[in-house]
Design an enzyme around this catalytic site. Structure first.
Site, PDB file in Angstrom:
ATOM      1  CD  GLU A 123       6.151   3.659  56.121  1.00 17.61           C
ATOM      2  OE1 GLU A 123       5.067   3.047  56.169  1.00 17.61           O
ATOM      3  OE2 GLU A 123       7.183   3.266  56.668  1.00 17.61           O
TER       4      GLU A 123
ATOM      5  CE  LYS B  60      10.044  -2.622  60.751  1.00 17.34           C
ATOM      6  NZ  LYS B  60      10.010  -1.735  59.672  1.00 17.34           N
TER       7      LYS B  60
HETATM    8  N1  PSU Z   1       9.273   1.451  59.610  1.00 18.15           N
HETATM    9  C1  PSU Z   1       8.839   2.007  60.765  1.00 18.15           C
HETATM   10  N2  PSU Z   1       7.583   1.708  61.188  1.00 18.15           N
HETATM   11  C2  PSU Z   1       6.730   0.943  60.419  1.00 18.15           C
HETATM   12  C3  PSU Z   1       7.191   0.388  59.189  1.00 18.15           C
HETATM   13  C4  PSU Z   1       8.474   0.676  58.836  1.00 18.15           C
HETATM   14  O1  PSU Z   1       9.585   2.740  61.425  1.00 18.15           O
HETATM   15  O2  PSU Z   1       5.581   0.754  60.817  1.00 18.15           O
HETATM   16  C5  PSU Z   1       6.245  -0.389  58.295  1.00 18.15           C
HETATM   17  C6  PSU Z   1       6.540  -0.006  56.844  1.00 18.15           C
HETATM   18  O3  PSU Z   1       5.331   0.449  56.269  1.00 18.15           O
HETATM   19  C7  PSU Z   1       6.999  -1.283  56.192  1.00 18.15           C
HETATM   20  C8  PSU Z   1       6.209  -2.278  56.977  1.00 18.15           C
HETATM   21  O4  PSU Z   1       6.744  -1.314  54.808  1.00 18.15           O
HETATM   22  O5  PSU Z   1       6.360  -1.798  58.321  1.00 18.15           O
HETATM   23  C9  PSU Z   1       6.713  -3.680  56.777  1.00 18.15           C
HETATM   24  O6  PSU Z   1       5.672  -4.567  57.090  1.00 18.15           O
HETATM   25  P1  PSU Z   1       5.797  -6.102  56.648  1.00 18.15           P
HETATM   26  O7  PSU Z   1       6.942  -6.626  57.431  1.00 18.15           O
HETATM   27  O8  PSU Z   1       4.474  -6.705  57.029  1.00 18.15           O
HETATM   28  O9  PSU Z   1       6.012  -6.086  55.167  1.00 18.15           O
END
Ligand code: PSU
Ligand code: MN
Length: 321
Positions: free
Chosen positions: A35, A169
């Site tokens: 990603e 996370k």
């Molecule tokens: N994991 C990481 N850093 C990130 C993300 C995930 O170590 O920046 C990103 C991924 O792209 C994931 C997004 O899909 O955060 C989730 O965002 P949201 O909670 O707005 O869906």
């Protein structure tokens, strides 16, 4: 809406697979999707470009071809060349695109980094079955009030790709996220553990029903699911940091509480929440969380590469490590 997109020539492809990636897929050789939101919004500049290259390198060292996914100047690309990778890491006009944003960014000729959800969708369309990231999005702690649940979860429910990550996370509601994954029929397998990892920390405190102890075992599960007609849904492979590499537990607790308080006080909402919390962590742990983040992404990229090699028939590819 800006109408630049309407002047697009019909033969312009909206989705372009890099030649190296297309050749590997045609030959049945291992490929791992990566990603790009982590590059543009998850890691601070200028280190992010160097880390993006290291992630690709980790996939190559495992014997697979990396395919970083992003939208660059109106084209969704699976596999980025050096200029495109640098553009995503350095340019100021790079948006964060989840699945629902993709059509707009492409129609406008814009550029965006893709989340886990959007990356999984585009990678699956290109025929890729393995994907590596840092941490999955999930249910936010304030979700009972805010309804904030990452689109990553529903995307995995209908996208046939295995995602290697270090759990979700710790800024999220881990228990609620696991419950939602269960409802959505998305399985979670621990890599050499029954303890669901908490991204910066090795063990989130939640147990998993299933574990796999080798890349070959994960590949067997992916193959069994395909044979059972479950290949159109995602699989989460949860790969923890080793205990000696995790973020200090006390530091983690302190910074987490402060981060959540600040997010609430500043009324951070929508797609800004996750980048805000990650950035808060990086700034308030003296770089410790950043180092843990980079380590876990590199480990996940390497493991995804090894699983991809197994799926392609076990290191048969010439030049595989
Ligand atoms: N994991 C990481 N850093 C990130 C993300 C995930 O170590 O920046 C990103 C991924 O792209 C994931 C997004 O899909 O955060 C989730 O965002 P949201 O909670 O707005 O869906
Ligand atoms: Mn959200």
């Amino acid at each position: 809406m800006d109408v630049r997109g309407l002047t697009r020539r019909p033969e312009d492809p909206a989705l372009r697979v890099a030649a190296e990636v297309a050749e590997a897929l045609a030959a049945g050789a291992p490929v791992v999707a990566l990603e790009s939101t982590i590059i543009s919004h998850g890691l601070p500049r200028p280190d992010n470009l160097r880390v993006a290259r290291q992630i690709e390198q980790a996939v190559r060292q495992a014997g697979a071809v990396p395919a970083t996914v992003a939208v660059v100047d109106g084209v969704a690309r699976v596999g980025l060349d050096e200029a495109a990778l640098a553009a995503i890491a350095e340019r100021q006009d790079v948006a964060k695109a989840s699945v629902r944003d993709l059509g707009f960014v492409v129609a406008r000729g814009g550029s965006a980094a893709t989340t886990v959800a959007a990356t999984a969708h585009l990678a699956e369309r290109a025929g890729i079955r393995l994907f590596a990231t840092g941490g999955l999005g999930g249910v936010h702690r304030a979700a009972r009030e805010s309804w904030d649940e990452s689109a990553d979860l529903v995307a995995l429910a209908r996208t046939g790709i295995a995602v290697v990550c270090s759990g979700v996370k710790s800024i999220l509601d881990v228990g609620a996220t696991l419950e939602r994954l269960e409802s959505l029929n998305v399985p979670v397998v621990g890599y050499r553990t029954h303890a669901f990892p908490g991204f910066y920390i090795t063990d989130s405190g939640f147990r998993l029903d299933w574990r796999a102890d080798s890349p070959a075992q994960v590949a067997q599960v992916i193959q069994a699911r395909a044979a059972l007609g479950l290949g159109h849904q995602g699989l989460v492979v949860a790969n923890p940091l080793p205990p000696h590499e995790q973020l200090d537990a006390t530091l983690h607790e302190q910074v987490l509480a402060a981060a959540l308080e600040q997010a609430a006080a500043q009324r951070v909402a929508g797609k800004a929440v996750t980048p805000f919390l990650l950035d808060f962590f990086h700034r308030h742990t003296g770089g410790e969380s950043l180092r843990a983040n980079v380590r876990l992404v590199l480990r996940n990229a390497q493991l995804a590469g090894r699983i991809a090699v197994e799926l392609s028939g076990g290191g048969a590819r010439a030049g595989a490590a």
